[in-house]
Design an enzyme around this catalytic site. Structure first.
Site, PDB file in Angstrom:
ATOM      1  N   SER D  61       0.803  -1.236   0.000  1.00  0.00           N
ATOM      2  CA  SER D  61       0.000   0.000   0.000  1.00  0.00           C
ATOM      3  C   SER D  61       0.831   1.279   0.000  1.00  0.00           C
ATOM      4  CB  SER D  61      -0.936   0.029   1.208  1.00  0.00           C
ATOM      5  OG  SER D  61      -1.996  -0.880   1.025  1.00  0.00           O
ATOM      6  N   LYS D  64       0.533   3.608  -2.769  1.00  0.00           N
ATOM      7  CA  LYS D  64      -0.622   4.502  -2.938  1.00  0.00           C
ATOM      8  C   LYS D  64      -0.243   5.983  -2.978  1.00  0.00           C
ATOM      9  CE  LYS D  64      -4.184   1.325  -1.355  1.00  0.00           C
ATOM     10  NZ  LYS D  64      -4.345   0.412  -0.196  1.00  0.00           N
ATOM     11  N   TYR D 189      -2.236  -2.783 -11.155  1.00  0.00           N
ATOM     12  CA  TYR D 189      -2.305  -2.563  -9.707  1.00  0.00           C
ATOM     13  C   TYR D 189      -1.513  -3.630  -8.939  1.00  0.00           C
ATOM     14  CZ  TYR D 189      -4.169  -1.584  -5.102  1.00  0.00           C
ATOM     15  OH  TYR D 189      -4.288  -1.287  -3.772  1.00  0.00           O
ATOM     16  N   TYR D 241      -4.452   3.311   7.748  1.00  0.00           N
ATOM     17  CA  TYR D 241      -5.718   2.588   7.836  1.00  0.00           C
ATOM     18  C   TYR D 241      -6.586   3.208   8.938  1.00  0.00           C
ATOM     19  CZ  TYR D 241      -2.906  -0.649   5.085  1.00  0.00           C
ATOM     20  OH  TYR D 241      -2.084  -1.200   4.149  1.00  0.00           O
ATOM     21  N   VAL D 259       1.149  -3.834   3.980  1.00  0.00           N
ATOM     22  CA  VAL D 259       1.104  -5.130   4.667  1.00  0.00           C
ATOM     23  C   VAL D 259       2.387  -5.927   4.468  1.00  0.00           C
ATOM     24  CG1 VAL D 259      -1.392  -5.357   4.718  1.00  0.00           C
ATOM     25  CG2 VAL D 259      -0.119  -6.168   2.727  1.00  0.00           C
TER      26      VAL D 259
END
Lengths: 305, 305, 305, 305
Positions: D61, D64, D189, D241, D259
């Site tokens: 992530s 992102k 992705y 998160y 993660v």
């Protein structure tokens, strides 16, 4: 009886133009809102009809009670209650029943798409194709019509555009609820929704549920009474999308609608009813169809309540 | 019939200890989980009973169908459908049906507390006190028992601890749905929930709904058939909290439970049933009571589906 | 600096009429949308001002960071993190953070009403009155203004019409989170929201947070640096209702708005800012106020990001 | 500085075993919870390191913010604010932000998977492959490391098991938000998430954001300051998160976790930090990594609040 049906069709003609055909696939958008038909199979062996009862349309969500029945026949009621659940969720037909990151088993429902896709993997068969063939056979058996087949145009249209159902199926796969290839699962489901029927077919199927598992005319037992109770109960709580409560109050019989414009209504011990009118209300139910059913229920005292 | 009831009570005794009395007010926590009683009033004029049918308990949520009936009698069905709505929400009994900051009228439901509190302001009367008196009179009339009264201990206990209902009432006031003083409104509601009944009372009330508005024995019409259909339909979709779907499948009759341990079940045209057992399951329904009803339905073929 | 502020006020005048005063109580609806004022207290000891900086208004939600600060001072950071939580919930200012029937502690937030009401019971004091007096004293201390007092008209108006807050408070009581009498709790909260301030007061208060706990001019330590970090962090994630994310991107400083039209903005180590303009955007933030802050941030490079 | 980092690594070693590696794909489950490394690039041109800073892991992530940066560079800030939105939703990383049947644009967020998948279709390029290559180039540029490449094993594992992301992508397609072939979109992705980095790479990337768009050492401007503010602001409200609020209070810097065990932290004008430890807490953030960052922030006064 036929005179009564003619009168109802006449009285409800005014509502036909108030609905709009489903627009999410081009094939359904072609539905003629001027169509309105009804077919009734009564427990005295009589059948009556009026209007455009013979016009074909695709079964769409009305296949869900048949899927549920086959799921019960293949796995038993305890399995279905545990795996799918039967509580009304108050959610519209495409709801993603995901709550807090986990897919609560009791939040699925046989009458929402996610539950129906899941059910389509729980019926017996080594592949999506085999499962679909068994489902089609059961549909033909209940309807007493060997000619029932898939509308290939609608099927291809559904398959091409059914991304919401793809999303639901992948969500089921994420939660480990389906093992099979998603496209194989969906192929079965899209075919199932594209089965072409007419009002008579729906009325005959409905009669089997009304007659607690016995076929019209022959009175042959097709499935256990308990499963008729099960399906009819689920239809009352969830059969008409999030208009189910209002429908129970106004009409008072188990029924299932589809976006193709069909409604199958079950008056236990009394009659099976098939209705068709492609103009939908904002909840996705046939608008004139519900009006016709309301009239029929009022005049024939069909409410089970 | 009485032998059958005795047998059911015996067979279901094993379930009594599996439930737990409601604990949110001390008065209810005192309920004896060993109690299990049933009373049946049949359409042939017979009444039968078994077990602890004569033990008194408070009506709690079972007053909701009576409130709904009075709301219908005072305002008509169209008003109730518009103002309260009848869709199942899939929410437990104390759900705050607020969605996105606005209180969607269609998200209220006559069988959840917020809808019931709202209904208590929609029945006729110049004050909460007057409304309650009318409701109590209707309860006595339906039950055919002039001695029905409020359990003052439970009432005071409810009033003292009913903060969730206070929150719900203030939420209604926020949305401009109630004008009256909140405590006055709640006083009526708390009294209503604290009405003391026994299984016979519930069976007689249920019979009026089963008999579509006519009283037992005298057959006098107490309310229009349409309102019986309305209430019974709502009970099927929402009467047993978020166990309503499962109950419809397993038992198949309109019914309403209360946290006092009572269940009122309506078998249309057949019978009214009152059951009492204070041990509740995790959804707030009498655990042994549901088992007893399931047995009765199975043996007497009561399912309306 | 003053010239810059004058220019900003002039440039943003066009936005004044695009907002609308809060209408939920008559006192706030009287706000004059033509008002727009700003006051800045800088770390170099200078203060600057422009427009209607001297007009009084009620602090409303801008009291929440002060309540949070006192809650931290009275109980420590660990207690506050555990009891109230600090996660953004993406919910508007009156959200009832109830999830699945239980009130998840981590779903409260110091900047939504329910969390703020809860905080008002966690500050020290034997009664709501005593707690309010302590909070008023802290507000006066931070603002360096002994004359700060409650606007009695607004207070009475809030108290009379604050049913949503009553609902929230009773919900807290339902979950056992407040023991005290609800009206006593709310009286403290309504008084707190009705504290009358002007832009200078807000700028001075903001400066204490910007200066990590030290007062303007005297540089006296009023509270630990850690608590300034805590409050400022919460303001960034949740201070501007559900426009907080967009505000962080566009303006980039901790800030809190109130429906009275005020905004308190904190530029750590740089300056404290007080702004006032009663016309609100659809999220409840002062519309011209945000524009003015955006300009100030852009020209003075205030973004902390 | 290096001594400080060594000390922090030593002090936080005790937390390593409290976390658990991500288990949703076998490749990530192999992560060694004993690994803990940190790398810091400071504005004075110094870089410092300790522990297992050289061990490679997949970016997951943490890609992102880079995706968001490229989306800003290709489309501008106004486009991104309108199309994706930046409000914190309080939802965990795999939340389906669907509300009431419609996908509210403002409910997407660049830091949740659905928003990130959507962003990956909004960057320039004629195909998923071309878009990925551009993203990889930007990553290499920011990190100053031409050798950065995809971990093919993780990529294949993600692709094979990424059904939740498939569900999200089909949901986007349902709402007409993506036109391209879903598998092509996801391929880009999945590759992006599988980019292999080490702590130094993350520290260098972080430094670009900390330095408001300028590269380490060369001080070359790589992107506009405004976009650094944008990304950093989004990281504070949503980067960790649903632990973002708590992280802001405890650590107080923009940061993004993955993660794979990595955390990239941005201390504006001060330093860029890369951390790695594969044991995750229950929210999906590196447990020992957060502890190490908390220590670093406390000792170096890094909080921007």
């Amino acid at each position: 009886m036929e005179a009564l049906l003619e009168e109802i069709i006449r009285d409800c003609a005014v509502y036909k133009a108030q609905g709009r055909p489903a627009s999410y696939i081009p094939e359904l958008a072609k539905g003629d809102v001027n169509d309105l038909g009804i077919y009734v199979v009564s427990s005295d062996g009589q059948s009556s009809r009026a209007g455009d009862w013979h016009k074909p349309f695709t079964i769409q969500s009305i296949v869900k009670p048949i899927l549920l029945l086959m799921c019960l026949m293949d796995n038993g009621a305890a399995f279905v209650r545990e795996k799918i659940g039967v509580e009304a969720t108050g959610k519209p037909f495409d709801a993603i029943n995901v709550d807090g990151g986990s897919l609560a088993a009791q939040h699925l429902n046989p009458m929402v798409n996610m539950g129906a896709i899941y059910m389509s993997t729980l019926i017996r068969g080594r592949s999506g194709g085999e499962r679909f063939e068994r489902l089609l056979e059961l549909t033909r058996l209940l309807a007493g019509n060997r000619d029932i087949a898939v509308d290939e145009n609608v099927y291809r249209s559904e398959k091409r555009t059914g991304n919401r159902n793809r999303a639901l199926a992948y969500m089921l796969k994420t939660y480990g609820m389906i093992d099979d290839d998603v496209e194989d699962v969906l192929d079965c489901y899209f075919r199932a929704c594209s089965i072409r029927v007419d009002c008579r077919d729906l009325a005959n199927i409905a009669y089997c549920f009304a007659n607690r598992g016995r076929a019209p005319i022959t009175d042959e037992r097709l499935f256990p009474m308990e499963y008729a109770h099960f399906v009819n109960a689920v239809l009352v709580t969830c059969g008409m999308y999030d208009g189910s409560g209002d429908f129970a109050v106004r009409v008072g019989v188990p029924a299932k609608s589809g976006v193709g414009g069909g409604i199958m209504a079950v008056a236990p011990t009394r009659m099976g009813v098939g209705i068709f009118s492609p103009g939908l209300d904002e909840k996705g139910n046939s608008l004139a169809g519900i009006k016709a059913l309301e009239e029929l229920s009022r005049r024939m005292y069909l409410s089970i309540f």
